[in-house]
Design a protein around this motif. Structure first.
Motif, PDB file in Angstrom:
ATOM      1  N   THR A  55       7.320  -4.999 -10.174  1.00  0.00           N
ATOM      2  CA  THR A  55       6.292  -5.272  -9.173  1.00  0.00           C
ATOM      3  C   THR A  55       5.831  -3.938  -8.611  1.00  0.00           C
ATOM      4  O   THR A  55       6.627  -3.177  -8.075  1.00  0.00           O
ATOM      5  N   LYS A  56       4.553  -3.669  -8.748  1.00  0.00           N
ATOM      6  CA  LYS A  56       4.018  -2.363  -8.349  1.00  0.00           C
ATOM      7  C   LYS A  56       3.503  -2.381  -6.914  1.00  0.00           C
ATOM      8  O   LYS A  56       2.966  -3.383  -6.443  1.00  0.00           O
ATOM      9  N   LYS A  57       3.640  -1.252  -6.278  1.00  0.00           N
ATOM     10  CA  LYS A  57       3.101  -1.073  -4.940  1.00  0.00           C
ATOM     11  C   LYS A  57       1.830  -0.255  -5.111  1.00  0.00           C
ATOM     12  O   LYS A  57       1.889   0.929  -5.381  1.00  0.00           O
ATOM     13  N   CYS A  81       2.958  -7.140  -1.012  1.00  0.00           N
ATOM     14  CA  CYS A  81       2.816  -6.092   0.012  1.00  0.00           C
ATOM     15  C   CYS A  81       2.396  -6.673   1.356  1.00  0.00           C
ATOM     16  O   CYS A  81       2.505  -6.006   2.380  1.00  0.00           O
ATOM     17  N   VAL A 135       7.507  -6.665  -1.467  1.00  0.00           N
ATOM     18  CA  VAL A 135       7.457  -5.645  -2.515  1.00  0.00           C
ATOM     19  C   VAL A 135       8.531  -4.589  -2.299  1.00  0.00           C
ATOM     20  O   VAL A 135       9.194  -4.158  -3.252  1.00  0.00           O
ATOM     21  N   CYS A 181       0.790  -5.963  -6.741  1.00  0.00           N
ATOM     22  CA  CYS A 181       2.084  -6.468  -6.285  1.00  0.00           C
ATOM     23  C   CYS A 181       2.210  -7.983  -6.404  1.00  0.00           C
ATOM     24  O   CYS A 181       3.153  -8.570  -5.862  1.00  0.00           O
TER      25      CYS A 181
END
Length: 148
Positions: A29-31, A53, A17, A41
Motif C-alpha cells: 500500500t503506497k503513501k 491515508c 496506511v 493508498c
C-alpha cells in the motif's frame, strides 16, 4: 488470499496506511499524496474501497482489511486482475499499481465494470502519473470478463 488476523497497539491518530506499512510491514500500500487525492493508498475494508491515508487505523479494528499483498491465490498464482495488468502493460513506474489493482477488484465486485465508460468513471479516483489509463481500462475489462 492470505488471511491473517493482525493486532497491534497504534497511536489513535495513526492512519491506516501508516499502520499497514509501519506496524504490519505491508508496504504494498503506497503513501502518495497523503490527502486522499491520488488513490495510491486504496485498500478494501470489508470489501469496500477506502483511502487508507484518510482512514484512522482504529476504525479498521475487527474488520477485514484487504491489501494488494493478499490478491495472489494460496499457491501464489496471480489474481485475474494482476494477470490482466501484465497482459495489457497497465503499469509503467508501478507506484500507483497497488491502488489501481485494489480499486479494480472493487470496481468489478461492485458490478461497475459493465462498460468502458463505467470502468473509466469508477476508476477515476486513482491517478496514474504515467498516463497508462487506456491500458488500465483494458485490464479491468479483461479481468471482469475472466471473473464472470
Amino acid at each position: 488470499m492470505n488471511i491473517k488476523q493482525l493486532s497491534a497497539s497504534v497511536d489513535p491518530r495513526a492512519t491506516l496506511v501508516d499502520a499497514l506499512r509501519d506496524r504490519f510491514g505491508l508496504i504494498g500500500t503506497k503513501k502518495g499524496c497523503d490527502r486522499g487525492e491520488c488513490g495510491a493508498c486504496t485498500v478494501l475494508v470489508d470489501g469496500r474501497r477506502v483511502l487508507a491515508c484518510m482512514t484512522l487505523a482504529l476504525t479498521a479494528a475487527g474488520r477485514t482489511v484487504t491489501t494488494v499483498e493478499s490478491l495472489a491465490g494460496p499457491g501464489g498464482e496471480p489474481h485475474p486482475i494482476q494477470e490482466a495488468f501484465l497482459d495489457n502493460d497497465a503499469f509503467q513506474c508501478g507506484f500507483c499499481t497497488p491502488g489501481q489493482l485494489m480499486s479494480a477488484v472493487a470496481c468489478i465486485a461492485e458490478g461497475n465494470a459493465c462498460s468502458r465508460e463505467d470502468v473509466k468513471e469508477w476508476m477515476s479516483g486513482n491517478i496514474c502519473r504515467c498516463a497508462a489509463y487506456p491500458q488500465i481500462v483494458a485490464a479491468v475489462e479483461q479481468a471482469a470478463e475472466a471473473m464472470r
